[in-house]
Design a protein around this motif. Structure first.
Motif, PDB file in Angstrom:
ATOM      1  N   LYS A 155       0.638  -1.223  -0.029  1.00 38.80           N
ATOM      2  CA  LYS A 155       0.046  -0.018   0.107  1.00 38.80           C
ATOM      3  C   LYS A 155       0.787   1.472   0.064  1.00 38.80           C
ATOM      4  N   THR A 156       1.771   1.241   0.720  1.00 40.42           N
ATOM      5  CA  THR A 156       2.858   2.219   0.740  1.00 40.42           C
ATOM      6  C   THR A 156       3.750   2.620  -0.202  1.00 40.42           C
ATOM      7  N   GLY A 157       3.887   1.572  -1.087  1.00 40.86           N
ATOM      8  CA  GLY A 157       4.516   1.529  -2.406  1.00 40.86           C
ATOM      9  C   GLY A 157       5.934   0.959  -2.328  1.00 40.86           C
ATOM     10  N   HIS A 158       6.327   0.329  -0.990  1.00 39.32           N
ATOM     11  CA  HIS A 158       7.813  -0.147  -0.935  1.00 39.32           C
ATOM     12  C   HIS A 158       7.865  -1.643  -1.750  1.00 39.32           C
ATOM     13  N   LEU A 159       6.806  -2.127  -1.975  1.00 44.84           N
ATOM     14  CA  LEU A 159       6.807  -3.357  -2.747  1.00 44.84           C
ATOM     15  C   LEU A 159       5.592  -3.285  -3.806  1.00 44.84           C
ATOM     16  N   HIS A 160       5.862  -4.218  -4.985  1.00 42.24           N
ATOM     17  CA  HIS A 160       4.811  -4.165  -5.852  1.00 42.24           C
ATOM     18  C   HIS A 160       4.546  -5.676  -6.146  1.00 42.24           C
ATOM     19  N   GLN A 161       3.454  -5.997  -5.894  1.00 40.71           N
ATOM     20  CA  GLN A 161       3.240  -7.585  -6.105  1.00 40.71           C
ATOM     21  C   GLN A 161       3.091  -8.056  -7.439  1.00 40.71           C
ATOM     22  N   LEU A 162       3.853  -9.083  -7.675  1.00 47.03           N
ATOM     23  CA  LEU A 162       3.960  -9.497  -8.959  1.00 47.03           C
ATOM     24  C   LEU A 162       2.794 -10.582  -9.332  1.00 47.03           C
ATOM     25  N   GLU A 163       2.673 -10.849 -10.631  1.00 41.67           N
ATOM     26  CA  GLU A 163       1.617 -11.461 -11.088  1.00 41.67           C
ATOM     27  C   GLU A 163       1.978 -13.101 -10.785  1.00 41.67           C
ATOM     28  N   ALA A 164       0.895 -13.749 -10.297  1.00 38.86           N
ATOM     29  CA  ALA A 164       1.315 -15.240  -9.806  1.00 38.86           C
ATOM     30  C   ALA A 164       1.773 -15.859 -11.083  1.00 38.86           C
ATOM     31  N   GLY A 165       2.652 -16.566 -11.136  1.00 35.87           N
ATOM     32  CA  GLY A 165       3.259 -17.521 -12.249  1.00 35.87           C
ATOM     33  C   GLY A 165       4.404 -16.764 -12.479  1.00 35.87           C
ATOM     34  N   THR A 166       4.835 -15.614 -12.192  1.00 32.97           N
ATOM     35  CA  THR A 166       5.913 -14.895 -12.509  1.00 32.97           C
ATOM     36  C   THR A 166       7.288 -15.708 -12.230  1.00 32.97           C
ATOM     37  N   VAL A 167       8.257 -16.076 -13.223  1.00 34.04           N
ATOM     38  CA  VAL A 167       9.375 -16.692 -12.832  1.00 34.04           C
ATOM     39  C   VAL A 167      10.569 -15.815 -12.344  1.00 34.04           C
ATOM     40  N   ILE A 168      10.801 -16.309 -11.159  1.00 30.17           N
ATOM     41  CA  ILE A 168      11.749 -15.677 -10.149  1.00 30.17           C
ATOM     42  C   ILE A 168      12.851 -16.819  -9.960  1.00 30.17           C
ATOM     43  N   ARG A 169      14.170 -16.515 -10.045  1.00 27.64           N
ATOM     44  CA  ARG A 169      15.279 -17.379 -10.092  1.00 27.64           C
ATOM     45  C   ARG A 169      14.813 -18.894 -10.480  1.00 27.64           C
ATOM     46  N   GLY A 170      14.583 -18.878 -11.556  1.00 27.64           N
ATOM     47  CA  GLY A 170      14.306 -20.281 -12.390  1.00 27.64           C
ATOM     48  C   GLY A 170      12.751 -20.945 -11.994  1.00 27.64           C
TER      49      GLY A 170
END
Length: 149
Positions: free
Chosen positions: A122-137
């Protein structure tokens, strides 16, 4: 006033000020009396009532300011997570699982983590990514991008 200073009561967090409120009321009444006339030797009931009213006002202000300065536990947890992400996390993205496994100890519980995570989004420190986003493989169900300051 004494019972209001007990732990968990209305004046517990301003105990140092509240414990002196009665004396303050008497001092204020004395000053008001002398302000009216330096020759006066007795405080009237009406002036004492004014002193009590002013002391209550100042006590209320002390309480209000003390409460305004208190940080909620949820906010403190969110700030702790924000600092940990900024100081200790080496990547631009982070998964829920990584926070639960590697994050601050007090936030290694999914239930305890929900509020602080939501607050940081809510305060803009994090942005939630879409489910299924590939991160570290691997595709991740829940992940966040850390927003730089």
């Amino acid at each position: 006033m004494e019972t209001a200073q007990a732990p968990g009561e209305a004046m517990a967090h301003v105990r140092a000020y509240a414990s002196k409120a009665c004396e303050q009321a008497a001092r204020i009444a004395g000053v008001l009396t002398l302000w009216e006339s330096l020759e006066t030797v007795q405080v009237t009931a009406q002036t004492m009532e004014l002193g009590i009213s002013l002391a209550r006002f100042y006590l209320g202000e002390a309480r209000r300011l003390a409460e305004a300065g208190q940080v909620s536990e949820e906010t403190a947890k969110a700030e702790r997570l924000r600092k940990w992400l900024g100081e200790s996390w080496p990547h631009e993205e982070i998964t829920l699982r990584e926070i639960l496994q590697l994050g601050p100890n007090l936030l290694r519980d999914a239930k305890a983590l929900r509020g602080p995570l939501s607050m940081l989004v809510k305060t803009g420190h994090l942005h939630q990514l879409e489910a299924g986003t590939v991160i570290r493989g691997s595709a991740r169900r829940e992940a966040y991008r850390i927003v730089g300051e």
